[in-house]
Design an enzyme around this catalytic site. Structure first.
Site, PDB file in Angstrom:
ATOM      1  N   ASP A 212      -9.265  10.100  17.113  1.00 10.10           N
ATOM      2  CA  ASP A 212      -9.858   9.675  15.841  1.00 10.10           C
ATOM      3  C   ASP A 212      -9.960  10.884  14.919  1.00 10.10           C
ATOM      4  OD1 ASP A 212     -11.271   8.327  13.870  1.00 10.10           O
ATOM      5  OD2 ASP A 212     -13.213   8.612  14.871  1.00 10.10           O
TER       6      ASP A 212
ATOM      7  N   ASP B 186     -14.774   7.201  12.598  1.00 14.20           N
ATOM      8  CA  ASP B 186     -15.226   5.808  12.752  1.00 14.20           C
ATOM      9  C   ASP B 186     -15.220   5.358  14.214  1.00 14.20           C
ATOM     10  OD1 ASP B 186     -12.545   5.515  13.227  1.00 14.20           O
ATOM     11  OD2 ASP B 186     -12.167   4.105  11.604  1.00 14.20           O
TER      12      ASP B 186
ATOM     13  N   ASP C 163      -6.598   6.878  15.230  1.00 10.10           N
ATOM     14  CA  ASP C 163      -5.806   6.537  14.042  1.00 10.10           C
ATOM     15  C   ASP C 163      -4.472   7.283  14.045  1.00 10.10           C
ATOM     16  OD1 ASP C 163      -6.704   9.136  13.165  1.00 10.10           O
ATOM     17  OD2 ASP C 163      -8.542   8.169  12.452  1.00 10.10           O
TER      18      ASP C 163
ATOM     19  N   ASP D 133       5.814  -1.431  19.125  1.00 10.39           N
ATOM     20  CA  ASP D 133       5.504  -2.542  20.016  1.00 10.39           C
ATOM     21  C   ASP D 133       5.661  -3.831  19.209  1.00 10.39           C
ATOM     22  OD1 ASP D 133       4.324  -4.184  22.002  1.00 10.39           O
ATOM     23  OD2 ASP D 133       3.041  -2.522  22.622  1.00 10.39           O
TER      24      ASP D 133
ATOM     25  N   ASP E 212       6.770  -7.154  23.697  1.00  7.95           N
ATOM     26  CA  ASP E 212       5.651  -7.760  24.419  1.00  7.95           C
ATOM     27  C   ASP E 212       6.072  -9.099  25.057  1.00  7.95           C
ATOM     28  OD1 ASP E 212       2.685  -7.463  24.771  1.00  7.95           O
ATOM     29  OD2 ASP E 212       2.647  -9.411  23.775  1.00  7.95           O
TER      30      ASP E 212
ATOM     31  N   GLU F 140       8.837  -6.338  28.114  1.00  8.25           N
ATOM     32  CA  GLU F 140       7.831  -6.574  29.150  1.00  8.25           C
ATOM     33  C   GLU F 140       8.136  -7.921  29.795  1.00  8.25           C
ATOM     34  OE1 GLU F 140       2.958  -6.941  29.584  1.00  8.25           O
ATOM     35  OE2 GLU F 140       3.974  -7.763  27.844  1.00  8.25           O
TER      36      GLU F 140
ATOM     37  N   HIS G 118      -1.611   0.166  29.367  1.00 12.75           N
ATOM     38  CA  HIS G 118      -2.915  -0.198  28.800  1.00 12.75           C
ATOM     39  C   HIS G 118      -3.497  -1.458  29.436  1.00 12.75           C
ATOM     40  CE1 HIS G 118       0.041  -2.662  26.885  1.00 12.75           C
ATOM     41  NE2 HIS G 118      -0.907  -3.451  26.408  1.00 12.75           N
ATOM     42  N   ASP G 119      -2.747  -2.130  30.290  1.00 10.40           N
ATOM     43  CA  ASP G 119      -3.244  -3.349  30.951  1.00 10.40           C
ATOM     44  C   ASP G 119      -3.606  -3.090  32.410  1.00 10.40           C
ATOM     45  OD1 ASP G 119      -2.724  -4.934  28.665  1.00 10.40           O
ATOM     46  OD2 ASP G 119      -0.657  -5.278  29.289  1.00 10.40           O
TER      47      ASP G 119
HETATM   48  C1  GLC Z   1       1.002  -8.097  26.908  1.00  7.91           C
HETATM   49  C2  GLC Z   1       0.216  -6.889  26.459  1.00  7.91           C
HETATM   50  C3  GLC Z   1      -1.242  -7.202  26.599  1.00  7.91           C
HETATM   51  C4  GLC Z   1      -1.555  -8.381  25.720  1.00  7.91           C
HETATM   52  C5  GLC Z   1      -0.642  -9.576  26.031  1.00  7.91           C
HETATM   53  C6  GLC Z   1      -0.694 -10.590  24.940  1.00  7.91           C
HETATM   54  O1  GLC Z   1       0.852  -8.358  28.257  1.00  7.91           O
HETATM   55  O2  GLC Z   1       0.602  -5.769  27.161  1.00  7.91           O
HETATM   56  O3  GLC Z   1      -2.061  -6.110  26.266  1.00  7.91           O
HETATM   57  O4  GLC Z   1      -2.887  -8.759  25.880  1.00  7.91           O
HETATM   58  O5  GLC Z   1       0.702  -9.186  26.142  1.00  7.91           O
HETATM   59  O6  GLC Z   1      -0.086 -10.094  23.776  1.00  7.91           O
END
Ligand code: GLC
Length: 540
Positions: free
Chosen positions: A26, A30, A34, A103, A204, A246, A320-321
């Site tokens: 950041d 905030d 960013d 993404d 995605d 993905e 991130h998941d």
């Molecule tokens: C993918 C993303 C995830 C998101 C999902 C819906 O799996 O990596 O973070 O919640 O798609 O877009």
């Protein structure tokens, strides 16, 4: 070494780094990361040696799912910055040999996207068919499909007497890829970003775009490969554009098709078969069990052999998941540093394009928070559903500690100071207390840090062709503690040995030739046996 990114295949020698913008850096206090923050850390990323940044979504979004719900694909979410900031980031990254990989969330949009606001106005509206609708009545859904985040996959719009389909949250309506006009709009939008100079795209849940809800088909719908070929032809026209899809449903034969060498579809996919190995069969990701190492070896071998000639692998353990890998398959206690390096060695010795998730190069760990401190909608839905179904709160919290997505999303740990140097304000998600000793500043100063180990792994991949081309041979498939394999070309042999346990293991069964040179290891002194979480890479 800078790669020639105009040619197809440059990604076969590349290493990518994923940034989750909300949690990276950041600059305006905030509490939310960013684009200027990313810009300010390009030196750090250049030092690490990466070739591209997969940037989780930065487009305009109500942030119901942290940007995976896009309301304008051609504008930047103002909390992250402006289009000028984005252009500056693309430009400055490029000067350092780093491509920006956007993404693309093409399976669904936000329910606040103008297309959906129009679509809801009436069945005759030209945008109505951009989404997936079925007739129904308030008390009768088209069918009983559930959404990934809990609850039904259908939401009723009484004015229309119709339900719309959403594989994720109700605020993420699925786009209707059967509509050619929708597809054209998406391709044009992709060209907008190519023209801005991005180097590629992460797509995605791309295996879910060709859904047929009436037949309960979400992934791998009948038109999937047709759509991908069309998109590749019309939107990813330059051969240097890298694409990674993905694909939770991908098995080897499907991945061969997705990433076939003729470049007709995608450069590679993220497959998840290794990720599910410590999940109880037939149950949800929250229902965990210990990893049995021979399963992981067989799985990785299947992918290494399966895509060796036909296709290309992506290599990852974090995103991130997913929970932090040291807390999962390593040891986030006394052997944190050793196990972080060991896991990296296992992965980076393989064929494919490695992806590092922010903080992985520091050995960042999972976190345990109070329920109300979590921000992820999936965690809150899970808690509500499972406690209602009779699980005890403690049981559910244990699942969240083990698998919750916020484990990966806590702010990047830059320093030992206030809020780990992430923000001068109140961070949107708590900073892990262990930033007092796990942080980038300390890692940069310590030649034995996880960071410098990753840096060396990246360098090696660029120095020795065997990393890109070598044939994979699994050794000791049944050994429950040691993961060892060879990579071989005519000229070079690479031997990777990893101890996945906190106990000493014998090396007797592995023959290390006399002329082998130790390229890299995570213990300073030589020893006969393998020490806890020891990793070695030999070359001859
Ligand atoms: C993918 C993303 C995830 C998101 C999902 C819906 O799996 O990596 O973070 O919640 O798609 O877009």
């Amino acid at each position: 070494m800078k790669l020639d990114k105009t040619k197809r295949g440059w990604w076969e020698s590349a290493v990518f780094y994923q940034i989750y913008p909300k949690s990276f850096q950041d600059t305006d206090g905030d509490g939310v990361g960013d684009l200027k923050g990313i810009l300010s850390r390009l030196d750090y990323l250049e030092k690490l040696g990466i070739d591209g940044i997969w940037l989780s979504p930065v487009c305009q979004s109500p942030q119901v799912d942290n940007g995976y719900d896009i309301s304008d694909y051609q504008d930047i979410y103002p909390v992250f910055g402006t289009m000028e900031d984005m252009e500056e980031l693309i430009r400055q990254a490029k000067m350092r040999g780093i491509s920006i990989i956007m993404d693309l969330v093409l399976n669904h949009s936000s329910d606040q996207h103008p297309w959906f606001l129009e679509a809801k106005k009436g069945r005759e509206n030209p945008y109505h068919d951009y989404y997936v609708w079925r007739d129904g009545t308030e008390d009768k859904m088209p069918n009983d499909m559930g959404s990934v985040f809990g609850g039904p996959a259908w939401t009723y719009v009484p004015e229309l007497g119709q339900y719309y389909f959403h594989q994720f949250a109700p605020q993420q309506p699925d786009l209707n890829w059967d509509n050619p006009k929708l597809r054209q709009e998406l391709y044009q939008m992709i060209r907008f970003w190519v023209d801005k100079g991005v180097g590629g795209f992460r797509l995605d849940v791309i295996d879910q775009i060709a859904k047929v809800p009436d037949e309960f088909i979400t992934a791998n719908g009948p038109r999937l490969h047709e759509f991908l070929e069309e998109m590749s032809r019309k939107a990813f026209c330059e051969e240097g554009i890298v694409t990674v899809g993905e694909a939770w449903s991908a098995d080897v034969p499907r991945a061969q098709k997705f990433s076939s060498r003729d470049g007709k579809q995608l450069s590679m996919v993220f497959q998840f078969q290794h990720i599910g190995l410590d999940q109880q069969p037939g149950k949800a990701k929250w229902d965990t069990m210990p990893l049995y190492l021979p399963d992981l070896k067989k799985c990785m071998e299947r992918w290494q052999l399966g895509l060796q000639e036909e296709g290309w692998n992506s290599l990852f353990l974090n995103n991130h998941d997913l929970p932090r890998i040291v807390s999962r398959w390593g040891n986030d206690g006394i052997y944190r540093v050793e196990s972080a390096k060991m896991l990296a060695t296992m992965l980076h010795g393989m064929q494919g394009t490695p992806y590092i998730y922010q903080g992985e190069e520091l050995g960042m760990t999972n976190i345990r928070l109070e329920l109300n401190q979590y921000r992820d909608l999936e965690i809150h839905n899970l808690y509500a559903e499972r406690t209602a179904a009779g699980y005890t709160p403690q049981e559910v919290m244990e699942s969240i500690y083990a698998r919750g997505r916020d484990n990966a999303r806590t702010p990047m740990q830059w320093t030992a100071g206030v809020n780990a140097g992430f923000t001068t304000g109140e961070p949107w998600l708590p900073v892990n207390d262990n930033h007092s000793f796990i942080n980038a500043e300390a890692a940069l100063a310590d030649p034995d840090s996880v960071f410098h180990y990753y840096r060396r792994l990246i360098e090696l991949r660029k120095t020795h062709e065997v990393f890109r081309k070598g044939k994979f041979v699994l050794l000791l498939p049944e050994d429950p503690n040691v993961f060892a394999y060879l990579r071989q070309t005519e000229e070079e042999n690479l031997l990777v040995i990893c101890n996945f346990s906190d106990k000493q293991q014998s090396l007797e069964e592995i023959c290390v030739p006399e002329n082998a040179k130790l390229l890299l290891g995570n213990y300073a002194e030589q020893s006969q046996a393998l020490r806890p979480y020891e990793a070695r890479m030999y070359l001859w």
